[in-house]
Design an enzyme around this catalytic site. Structure first.
Site, PDB file in Angstrom:
ATOM      1  CG  HIS A   1     -15.079  -9.301 -10.930  1.00 41.02           C
ATOM      2  ND1 HIS A   1     -15.938  -9.936 -10.039  1.00 41.02           N
ATOM      3  CD2 HIS A   1     -14.274  -8.519 -10.159  1.00 41.02           C
ATOM      4  CE1 HIS A   1     -15.631  -9.557  -8.806  1.00 41.02           C
ATOM      5  NE2 HIS A   1     -14.638  -8.698  -8.849  1.00 41.02           N
TER       6      HIS A   1
ATOM      7  CG  ASP B   1      -8.581  -4.172 -12.335  1.00 40.08           C
ATOM      8  OD1 ASP B   1      -8.246  -4.082 -11.145  1.00 40.08           O
ATOM      9  OD2 ASP B   1      -8.855  -5.280 -12.874  1.00 40.08           O
TER      10      ASP B   1
ATOM     11  CD  GLN C   1     -15.818  -4.428  -9.257  1.00 43.55           C
ATOM     12  OE1 GLN C   1     -15.405  -5.097  -8.334  1.00 43.55           O
ATOM     13  NE2 GLN C   1     -16.166  -3.156  -9.091  1.00 43.55           N
TER      14      GLN C   1
ATOM     15  CB  CYS D   1     -12.845  -3.135  -9.694  1.00 39.80           C
ATOM     16  SG  CYS D   1     -11.184  -3.641 -10.137  1.00 39.80           S
TER      17      CYS D   1
ATOM     18  NE  ARG E   1     -12.545 -13.135  -6.021  1.00 41.04           N
ATOM     19  CZ  ARG E   1     -12.315 -11.869  -5.708  1.00 41.04           C
ATOM     20  NH1 ARG E   1     -11.219 -11.550  -5.039  1.00 41.04           N
ATOM     21  NH2 ARG E   1     -13.151 -10.920  -6.049  1.00 41.04           N
TER      22      ARG E   1
ATOM     23  NE  ARG F   1     -18.750  -6.403  -6.369  1.00 45.52           N
ATOM     24  CZ  ARG F   1     -17.629  -7.102  -6.178  1.00 45.52           C
ATOM     25  NH1 ARG F   1     -16.452  -6.502  -6.209  1.00 45.52           N
ATOM     26  NH2 ARG F   1     -17.655  -8.414  -6.012  1.00 45.52           N
TER      27      ARG F   1
HETATM   28  N1   CP Z   1     -13.205  -5.620  -6.492  1.00 42.79           N
HETATM   29  C1   CP Z   1     -13.122  -6.814  -5.900  1.00 42.79           C
HETATM   30  O1   CP Z   1     -13.662  -7.837  -6.346  1.00 42.79           O
HETATM   31  O2   CP Z   1     -12.423  -6.773  -4.741  1.00 42.79           O
HETATM   32  P1   CP Z   1     -11.920  -8.044  -3.911  1.00 42.79           P
HETATM   33  O3   CP Z   1     -10.908  -8.750  -4.760  1.00 42.79           O
HETATM   34  O4   CP Z   1     -11.337  -7.485  -2.648  1.00 42.79           O
HETATM   35  O5   CP Z   1     -13.102  -8.940  -3.638  1.00 42.79           O
HETATM   36  N1  NVA Z   2      -8.288  -7.838 -12.352  1.00 44.32           N
HETATM   37  C1  NVA Z   2      -8.192  -8.000 -10.915  1.00 44.32           C
HETATM   38  C2  NVA Z   2      -9.485  -7.647 -10.261  1.00 44.32           C
HETATM   39  C3  NVA Z   2      -9.494  -7.696  -8.760  1.00 44.32           C
HETATM   40  C4  NVA Z   2     -10.820  -7.416  -8.180  1.00 44.32           C
HETATM   41  C5  NVA Z   2      -7.770  -9.429 -10.596  1.00 44.32           C
HETATM   42  O1  NVA Z   2      -8.259 -10.358 -11.234  1.00 44.32           O
HETATM   43  O2  NVA Z   2      -6.950  -9.586  -9.689  1.00 44.32           O
END
Ligand code: CP
Ligand code: NVA
Length: 304
Positions: free
Chosen positions: A128, A223, A131, A263, A101, A291
């Site tokens: 993502h 989101d 997701q 999400c 990440r 997920r």
């Molecule tokens: N939806 C998602 O990726 O959640 P987190 O940021 O908690 O991993």
């Molecule tokens: N768009 C959000 C998604 C979190 C899962 C972010 O990048 O923070």
């Protein structure tokens, strides 16, 4: 399949369907897979916080007999203490795969370039994919099919929308996205989505009208307005997005049997109201659960 999963566009449509089918079997018969990754290990390099992605990957590995090790930014200091290349080369000698990440998408691309093991994107500023795979799995589970469904996305043209749009166009899901004018999705992604829509026959509509997007939709999706890393822009964004909320009034525009997805994490009272999150339309916790099933399938496919 390619070595890495960096974006949904790395997957052919039939590979997405294979992942969804395998995930459905894993969800139904988890015991069948309890030794499937015995002796395998993955590292989780996270430059940003996480609940779902971290926990679902760690527990998914554990449930299949494998091991995972969390590598937060204070641990390995990728890009600071040591270069991305060196991290990729060293971890390739210990591990069977990496979930990363990162802030910039270029970082997951660089990891993948130097690592000899699979790199799975656990969220970057651009995409993502895990997701989106979990999301289409959840829609298929709920409706029994995907082709011809209408998915309305209301909110920010961000990483989650980018991946969802590509997945939808590949699978024949019609998509209506409504974002404020200055927060439209990435132009390159839209171009690719339009090309995919010509192949699959899925319709793609991008506008700034939440009402027209929501009209007769099967799925309403949103989101956060402020993604991780955009905290400094919070006040400006909250103002720009104020009419892009999924609330009871907007849900009424969609089909009677519509579902609401997010999400997560959700900012209740901003992009979605409590009443919608907690209504019978909401399938957000199924979505979060799925997920894990889908990522187990991804791990099985990539960690040979
Ligand atoms: N939806 C998602 O990726 O959640 P987190 O940021 O908690 O991993
Ligand atoms: N768009 C959000 C998604 C979190 C899962 C972010 O990048 O923070």
């Amino acid at each position: 399949m390619k070595k890495d999963l960096l974006s949904v566009q790395d997957l052919k449509t039939e590979e997405i369907v294979e992942i969804l089918d395998l995930a459905a079997d894993i969800k139904k018969n988890p015991r069948k897979y309890e030794r499937a990754l015995k002796g395998k290990s993955i590292g989780l390099i996270f430059q940003k916080p996480s609940n779902r992605t971290r926990v679902s990957f760690e527990i998914g590995m554990y449930q299949m007999g494998g091991y995972s090790i969390y590598l937060g930014s204070s641990e390995i200091g990728m890009g600071g203490r040591e270069s991305v290349k060196d991290v990729a080369c060293v971890l390739s000698r210990y591990l069977n795969g990496i979930v990363a990440r990162t802030h910039e998408h270029a970082t997951v691309v660089e990891l993948a370039k130097h690592a000899s093991i699979p790199i799975i994107n656990g969220l970057s500023d651009m995409s993502h994919p895990c997701q989106a795979l979990g999301d289409v799995f959840t829609m298929r589970e709920r409706f029994g099919f995907l082709k011809g469904l209408t998915l309305a996305y209301i909110g920010d043209g961000n990483n989650v929308l980018n991946s969802l749009m590509i997945a939808a166009m590949k699978l024949g899901i019609n998509m209506k996205a409504a974002t404020p004018k200055n927060y439209a999705p990435d132009k390159g992604i839209v171009k690719l989505a339009r090309a995919l829509s010509a192949e699959s026959g899925a319709r793609l509509e991008i506008s700034s009208s939440p009402e027209s997007a929501a009209k007769d939709a099967d799925v309403l999706y949103t989101d956060v307005w402020v993604s991780m890393g955009q905290e400094k822009e919070a006040a400006k964004r909250i103002k720009a997005f104020k009419n892009f909320q999924i609330n009871d009034k907007l849900v009424k525009k969609a089909k009677t049997m519509s579902v609401v997805m997010h999400c997560l994490p959700a900012h209740r009272g901003q992009e979605i109201t409590d009443s919608v999150m907690d209504s019978n339309h909401s399938i957000v916790y199924d979505q979060a659960e799925n997920r894990m099933h889908v990522q187990k399938a991804v791990l099985l496919k990539l960690l040979k």
